[in-house]
Scaffold this motif. Sequence first.
Motif, PDB file in Angstrom:
ATOM      1  N   ILE A  38      -6.043  16.026  32.085  1.00 54.79           N
ATOM      2  CA  ILE A  38      -6.855  14.809  31.900  1.00 54.79           C
ATOM      3  C   ILE A  38      -8.334  15.186  31.750  1.00 54.79           C
ATOM      4  O   ILE A  38      -9.063  14.655  30.904  1.00 54.79           O
ATOM      5  CB  ILE A  38      -6.658  13.838  33.099  1.00 54.79           C
ATOM      6  N   ILE A  39      -8.764  16.160  32.550  1.00 54.26           N
ATOM      7  CA  ILE A  39     -10.153  16.614  32.484  1.00 54.26           C
ATOM      8  C   ILE A  39     -10.408  17.352  31.166  1.00 54.26           C
ATOM      9  O   ILE A  39     -11.422  17.145  30.499  1.00 54.26           O
ATOM     10  CB  ILE A  39     -10.471  17.517  33.702  1.00 54.26           C
ATOM     11  N   LEU A  40      -9.446  18.190  30.784  1.00 57.90           N
ATOM     12  CA  LEU A  40      -9.533  18.922  29.519  1.00 57.90           C
ATOM     13  C   LEU A  40      -9.679  17.971  28.329  1.00 57.90           C
ATOM     14  O   LEU A  40     -10.491  18.183  27.433  1.00 57.90           O
ATOM     15  CB  LEU A  40      -8.248  19.729  29.295  1.00 57.90           C
ATOM     16  N   GLU A  41      -8.866  16.937  28.337  1.00 54.41           N
ATOM     17  CA  GLU A  41      -8.855  15.961  27.245  1.00 54.41           C
ATOM     18  C   GLU A  41     -10.226  15.290  27.112  1.00 54.41           C
ATOM     19  O   GLU A  41     -10.733  15.108  26.004  1.00 54.41           O
ATOM     20  CB  GLU A  41      -7.768  14.911  27.549  1.00 54.41           C
ATOM     21  N   ALA A  42     -10.819  14.967  28.249  1.00 49.28           N
ATOM     22  CA  ALA A  42     -12.137  14.310  28.243  1.00 49.28           C
ATOM     23  C   ALA A  42     -13.204  15.238  27.671  1.00 49.28           C
ATOM     24  O   ALA A  42     -14.123  14.803  26.966  1.00 49.28           O
ATOM     25  CB  ALA A  42     -12.514  13.881  29.653  1.00 49.28           C
ATOM     26  N   ALA A  43     -13.083  16.538  27.948  1.00 43.46           N
ATOM     27  CA  ALA A  43     -14.039  17.511  27.403  1.00 43.46           C
ATOM     28  C   ALA A  43     -13.837  17.660  25.899  1.00 43.46           C
ATOM     29  O   ALA A  43     -14.794  17.687  25.119  1.00 43.46           O
ATOM     30  CB  ALA A  43     -13.873  18.855  28.110  1.00 43.46           C
ATOM     31  N   GLY A  47     -16.283  17.166  22.558  1.00 47.41           N
ATOM     32  CA  GLY A  47     -16.700  18.419  21.933  1.00 47.41           C
ATOM     33  C   GLY A  47     -17.404  19.367  22.887  1.00 47.41           C
ATOM     34  O   GLY A  47     -18.225  20.182  22.474  1.00 47.41           O
ATOM     35  N   TRP A  48     -17.081  19.261  24.174  1.00 45.78           N
ATOM     36  CA  TRP A  48     -17.704  20.130  25.189  1.00 45.78           C
ATOM     37  C   TRP A  48     -16.837  21.354  25.456  1.00 45.78           C
ATOM     38  O   TRP A  48     -15.610  21.291  25.401  1.00 45.78           O
ATOM     39  CB  TRP A  48     -17.884  19.378  26.510  1.00 45.78           C
ATOM     40  N   ARG A  49     -17.489  22.484  25.779  1.00 49.24           N
ATOM     41  CA  ARG A  49     -16.782  23.716  26.142  1.00 49.24           C
ATOM     42  C   ARG A  49     -16.888  23.959  27.643  1.00 49.24           C
ATOM     43  O   ARG A  49     -17.985  24.181  28.169  1.00 49.24           O
ATOM     44  CB  ARG A  49     -17.408  24.922  25.419  1.00 49.24           C
ATOM     45  N   ALA A  68      -4.204  24.381  35.346  1.00 51.47           N
ATOM     46  CA  ALA A  68      -3.949  23.747  34.046  1.00 51.47           C
ATOM     47  C   ALA A  68      -5.169  23.850  33.129  1.00 51.47           C
ATOM     48  O   ALA A  68      -5.034  24.032  31.915  1.00 51.47           O
ATOM     49  CB  ALA A  68      -3.565  22.279  34.249  1.00 51.47           C
ATOM     50  N   ILE A  69      -6.352  23.754  33.692  1.00 54.40           N
ATOM     51  CA  ILE A  69      -7.570  23.857  32.871  1.00 54.40           C
ATOM     52  C   ILE A  69      -7.707  25.285  32.345  1.00 54.40           C
ATOM     53  O   ILE A  69      -7.905  25.505  31.147  1.00 54.40           O
ATOM     54  CB  ILE A  69      -8.819  23.456  33.691  1.00 54.40           C
ATOM     55  N   ALA A  70      -7.551  26.258  33.237  1.00 52.05           N
ATOM     56  CA  ALA A  70      -7.725  27.661  32.833  1.00 52.05           C
ATOM     57  C   ALA A  70      -6.682  28.066  31.800  1.00 52.05           C
ATOM     58  O   ALA A  70      -6.986  28.798  30.853  1.00 52.05           O
ATOM     59  CB  ALA A  70      -7.648  28.568  34.057  1.00 52.05           C
ATOM     60  N   ASP A  71      -5.442  27.579  31.959  1.00 47.79           N
ATOM     61  CA  ASP A  71      -4.359  27.936  31.026  1.00 47.79           C
ATOM     62  C   ASP A  71      -4.696  27.548  29.591  1.00 47.79           C
ATOM     63  O   ASP A  71      -4.216  28.170  28.645  1.00 47.79           O
ATOM     64  CB  ASP A  71      -3.055  27.223  31.434  1.00 47.79           C
ATOM     65  N   ALA A  72      -5.514  26.502  29.425  1.00 50.23           N
ATOM     66  CA  ALA A  72      -5.800  25.993  28.080  1.00 50.23           C
ATOM     67  C   ALA A  72      -7.079  26.584  27.494  1.00 50.23           C
ATOM     68  O   ALA A  72      -7.444  26.260  26.358  1.00 50.23           O
ATOM     69  CB  ALA A  72      -5.904  24.473  28.135  1.00 50.23           C
ATOM     70  N   LEU A  73      -7.789  27.415  28.265  1.00 54.45           N
ATOM     71  CA  LEU A  73      -9.091  27.905  27.801  1.00 54.45           C
ATOM     72  C   LEU A  73      -9.077  29.402  27.508  1.00 54.45           C
ATOM     73  O   LEU A  73      -8.494  30.192  28.230  1.00 54.45           O
ATOM     74  CB  LEU A  73     -10.177  27.612  28.848  1.00 54.45           C
ATOM     75  N   ASN A  74      -9.739  29.762  26.431  1.00 54.19           N
ATOM     76  CA  ASN A  74      -9.944  31.164  26.084  1.00 54.19           C
ATOM     77  C   ASN A  74     -11.347  31.276  25.495  1.00 54.19           C
ATOM     78  O   ASN A  74     -11.601  30.683  24.450  1.00 54.19           O
ATOM     79  CB  ASN A  74      -8.892  31.610  25.062  1.00 54.19           C
ATOM     80  N   PRO A  75     -12.288  31.993  26.133  1.00 53.67           N
ATOM     81  CA  PRO A  75     -12.126  32.756  27.362  1.00 53.67           C
ATOM     82  C   PRO A  75     -11.903  31.879  28.598  1.00 53.67           C
ATOM     83  O   PRO A  75     -12.191  30.694  28.569  1.00 53.67           O
ATOM     84  CB  PRO A  75     -13.467  33.495  27.475  1.00 53.67           C
ATOM     85  N   LEU A  76     -11.387  32.526  29.654  1.00 56.97           N
ATOM     86  CA  LEU A  76     -11.154  31.834  30.912  1.00 56.97           C
ATOM     87  C   LEU A  76     -12.484  31.358  31.494  1.00 56.97           C
ATOM     88  O   LEU A  76     -13.504  32.010  31.315  1.00 56.97           O
ATOM     89  CB  LEU A  76     -10.503  32.788  31.924  1.00 56.97           C
TER      90      LEU A  76
END
Length: 214
Positions: A38-43, A47-49, A68-76
């Motif tokens: 949910i937090i990822l989606e809002a970012a 257009g926020w990184r 869940a947030i870290a799993d979707a981000l590269n870089p961590l």
Amino acid sequence: MLEIVSFTLGPAQTNAYLVADSDTGDAAVIDPAWDGQIILEAAKTRGWRIAHLWYTHAHFDHIGGAGAIADALNPLPLVALHPNDHVLWRAGGGGAMFGFDIDPGPEPTIDFYDGQILKLGSVELEVRFTPGHTTGHCILYVPSSGVCFCGDLIFAGSVGRTDFPGGNWEQLEASIRSQVYTLPENTRLLSGHGPETTVGEEKRTNPFVSENSL
Ligand SMILES: [Zn+2]
Ligand SMILES: [Zn+2]
């Protein structure tokens, strides 16, 4: 300029804050409480990184969305926490006590310390060390916005519990007096649970730590 998106998530109805310098899109999550997607989606919508996860303390209900947030981000994202709470982090934030087995996400590699300045684009946040609820609890103050992210130190009309392992009432009271009640009266306090309040309001009306009961 600092922009703040707030969420109330998870079994303890914990407040998570997605914060960004809206001019640059640099973002961080203060206490990724639960339901990271949910937090990822809002970012993503904005257009926020997300480059940072900042923890006021390591209780499970404040970090349950980190995996869940870290799993979707590269870089961590870089994870920051006061070193006194590393033991609690390693123990899953005490979630087992309540039957919750969380994915704690990446190991914290940035140590918070009192007076540390964090940067998000051109926005500066100041780390204030506030033990009492846990031994490594910190709050994040943003002078340019007149906002302080308080975690479980103080709430509107209440204060953080001190009956969990590492809790200490005298420390909690001293932290509130020295690190919160010394901020400008109109500073907005965004806590880990419940509605926002201000320094002036709590000094006048907080029944647990009142301005006059010195
Ligand atoms: Zn807590
Ligand atoms: Zn909490």
